[in-house]
Design a protein around this motif. Sequence first.
Motif, PDB file in Angstrom:
ATOM      1  N   UNK B  26       0.740  -0.908  -0.026  1.00 60.14           N
ATOM      2  CA  UNK B  26      -0.044   0.078  -0.024  1.00 60.14           C
ATOM      3  C   UNK B  26       0.911   1.274   0.066  1.00 60.14           C
ATOM      4  N   UNK B 213       5.763 -14.360   0.615  1.00 58.50           N
ATOM      5  CA  UNK B 213       6.060 -12.934   0.234  1.00 58.50           C
ATOM      6  C   UNK B 213       4.771 -12.341  -0.399  1.00 58.50           C
ATOM      7  N   UNK B 214       4.531 -10.908  -0.398  1.00 62.14           N
ATOM      8  CA  UNK B 214       3.575 -10.496  -0.923  1.00 62.14           C
ATOM      9  C   UNK B 214       3.843 -10.145  -2.425  1.00 62.14           C
ATOM     10  N   UNK B 215       3.077 -10.683  -3.282  1.00 61.44           N
ATOM     11  CA  UNK B 215       3.440 -10.580  -4.624  1.00 61.44           C
ATOM     12  C   UNK B 215       2.568  -9.050  -5.450  1.00 61.44           C
ATOM     13  N   UNK B 216       1.376  -8.919  -4.757  1.00 67.97           N
ATOM     14  CA  UNK B 216       0.539  -8.133  -5.291  1.00 67.97           C
ATOM     15  C   UNK B 216      -0.520  -7.454  -4.349  1.00 67.97           C
ATOM     16  N   UNK B 217      -0.859  -6.054  -4.420  1.00 69.95           N
ATOM     17  CA  UNK B 217      -1.930  -5.717  -3.570  1.00 69.95           C
ATOM     18  C   UNK B 217      -2.852  -4.922  -4.535  1.00 69.95           C
ATOM     19  N   UNK B 218      -4.107  -5.152  -4.032  1.00 69.91           N
ATOM     20  CA  UNK B 218      -5.037  -4.444  -5.329  1.00 69.91           C
ATOM     21  C   UNK B 218      -6.357  -4.122  -4.270  1.00 69.91           C
ATOM     22  N   UNK B 219      -6.937  -3.181  -4.904  1.00 70.24           N
ATOM     23  CA  UNK B 219      -8.061  -2.606  -4.123  1.00 70.24           C
ATOM     24  C   UNK B 219      -9.301  -3.442  -4.712  1.00 70.24           C
TER      25      UNK B 219
END
Lengths: 328, 250
Positions: B26, B213-219
């Motif tokens: 974020x 691991x965090x690959x992607x963050x999306x709303x």
Amino acid sequence: MANILVFAESRGSDLRKVAFEAVTAARALADATGGGEVHAVLAGPAGIGARAGDLGKFGADAVLVAESSDFEKFARESLAATIAEKAKSGGYRAVILGFSAQGRDLGPRIAARLDAPIASDVTEIVSSGDTITVKHPGYANKVMLTLVLSGSPVVISVRPSAFTAKENAKTARSETLAPVAASGATITVTSVEEGARGRPDLGDASIIISGGRGLKAAENFKLVEELADAFGHAAVGATRAVTDDGWRPHSDQIGQTGRQVSPQLYVAVGISGAIQHLAGMRTSKTIVAINKDKEAPIFKIADYGIVGDVLDVVPALTAAIKEARKDH
Amino acid sequence: MKIAVCIKRTPDSESRFKIAASGAAIDEAGLKFDIDDFASYAVEAALQLNEKAGGGESVVIALGPDNVQEALRKAMSMGVDRAVHLKVDAVPADGIAVAKALAAELKDGGYDLVLFGKHAFDSSAGVVGTAVAELLGVPCVTAASQLSVDGGKGIARRELEGAAEMVSFPLPAVVTIDEGVARPRYPSLKGIMAAKKKPLESKPAQLGAIRVTLQKAELPPERPAGRIIGEGVAAVPELVRLLQTEAKVI
Ligand SMILES: Cc1cc2nc3c(=O)[nH]c(=O)nc-3n(C[C@H](O)[C@H](O)[C@H](O)COP(=O)(O)OP(=O)(O)OC[C@H]3O[C@@H](n4cnc5c(N)ncnc54)[C@H](O)[C@@H]3O)c2cc1C
Ligand SMILES: Nc1ncnc2c1ncn2[C@@H]1O[C@H](COP(=O)(O)O)[C@@H](O)[C@H]1O
């Protein structure tokens, strides 16, 4: 080909809905990783093994039955040890459970025992190969996270209702699994209090009627109960304002620090729509709001809003729903 | 009692979130950060347990970059005695790795009780506390909605779906805190002044391998804008019609 171990959650002598959802998710993962087997752990008091067939129906190849009087109550340490030992012995690719009160407790115990990576409250298993990629709503459902898990096995807990249980008829073979006793100091369950009977749990309900401070007094909550009865099999929820005031128990609270729900229909009665409340219900399919203040934030997300006094509108709605459903 | 509380620093839950340019985090610009909600309940619970017992020591521990020291100071301004900062460049998405670093710090601390939040707002995972208990080999009560300690024995309540259980447990133990236990107090001016002089030890964290691991963050997709269909009892028939024909729930 990799096998998947799945925890088929039960309470008393009944399987919980999330057990079938977890088996469905495990079946899909096994098929995606080359058609391995799904082994479901069914733990409970003597006689629970009779439910093994139900798990085959949803795609389990084998049901590992662990019967023990200890499992009459939630014997978390022994359950975690039993599942972890089995996972160690069998060369599994993944251990899957539901993100329920039991599964949330067991998942991290099993992951720590296996020294395995864990993803909680998963709504989708995106891909699997050398790594497994999952989606998990973080930030109280405000941000969707895609997580990559490396190593094998991995532990995944699936969000209740996110995976629709699919029949996938197999005749599961039944095997006995010896319960592993807990080692060291443990928790003792001193009593279990059953909630109101006859209503579905908030996590399972397809219709939820939820009340807020706009109801004005604890006794007016019966309007919410009556509306839930009119719909048939509906659950009753509340805001934190209401649970703080003791009108309803904390377990009824919906929101960021309460339960997170996603029913087909959510009816918000006298609820302002604070951001912490929305965090727990904004993914509901259809939202109805009744509030006397047309500026209340709940109306920004309500599919159908009625501006009015809940003390008038709710009884009228209850009568109208009863009339509409009178053939049921 | 000697009580440790592990706290995470998370953004204010009322924030409107944006995704960072990397697509895998974020955007933190302009966000307010504080002690995570459930962890702040745990801090309050520790203070109240020792107040009730008439003494004891409380310690807060946070793993993260230097900015977590702010959260540690805040806990000390509420009344916690001292703080430990386990330093890393960024908090990983791997709860087991975080648990290993915290367990290494807690292992020889001689704590009677170690408290955690039920889950952190950002990860919404509920992994770290329970995993720490397993690594330490002590009993763990998860998601306690009531907690008390009497004569060296703990008692807690847990909400299950449609039921609740009462449990008792020996100390030392780990408890993760749910709604219902305690609401955090506001730091007093005196508390804020006192906190400046309380000990805060900073040292490197031992994270070990990171396997999540965090690959992607999306709303998530926005809901369609809300719609008011009418006023008062007169709007009821229209609502019932829409529930039947459009939403198809009756
Ligand atoms: C850290 C934190 C966590 C939180 N977690 C949660 C959570 O998990 N869940 C949660 O719900 N809240 C949570 N809250 C609290 C939240 O911010 C709100 O205070 C709460 O949701 C308000 O509840 P409410 O809508 O019942 O009451 P109010 O905000 O007081 O709203 C009452 C509404 O009723 C309407 N009204 C009044 N009289 C009538 C009438 N006669 N007819 C029709 N309408 C009427 C009013 O217009 C108003 O909109 C949290 C807060 C914090 C700080
Ligand atoms: N980086 C951290 N530092 C200290 N405590 C943490 C950290 N991350 C998580 N915790 C604790 O573990 C709880 C559960 O976090 P999680 O498993 O991420 O949901 C939090 O409420 C905190 O009490």
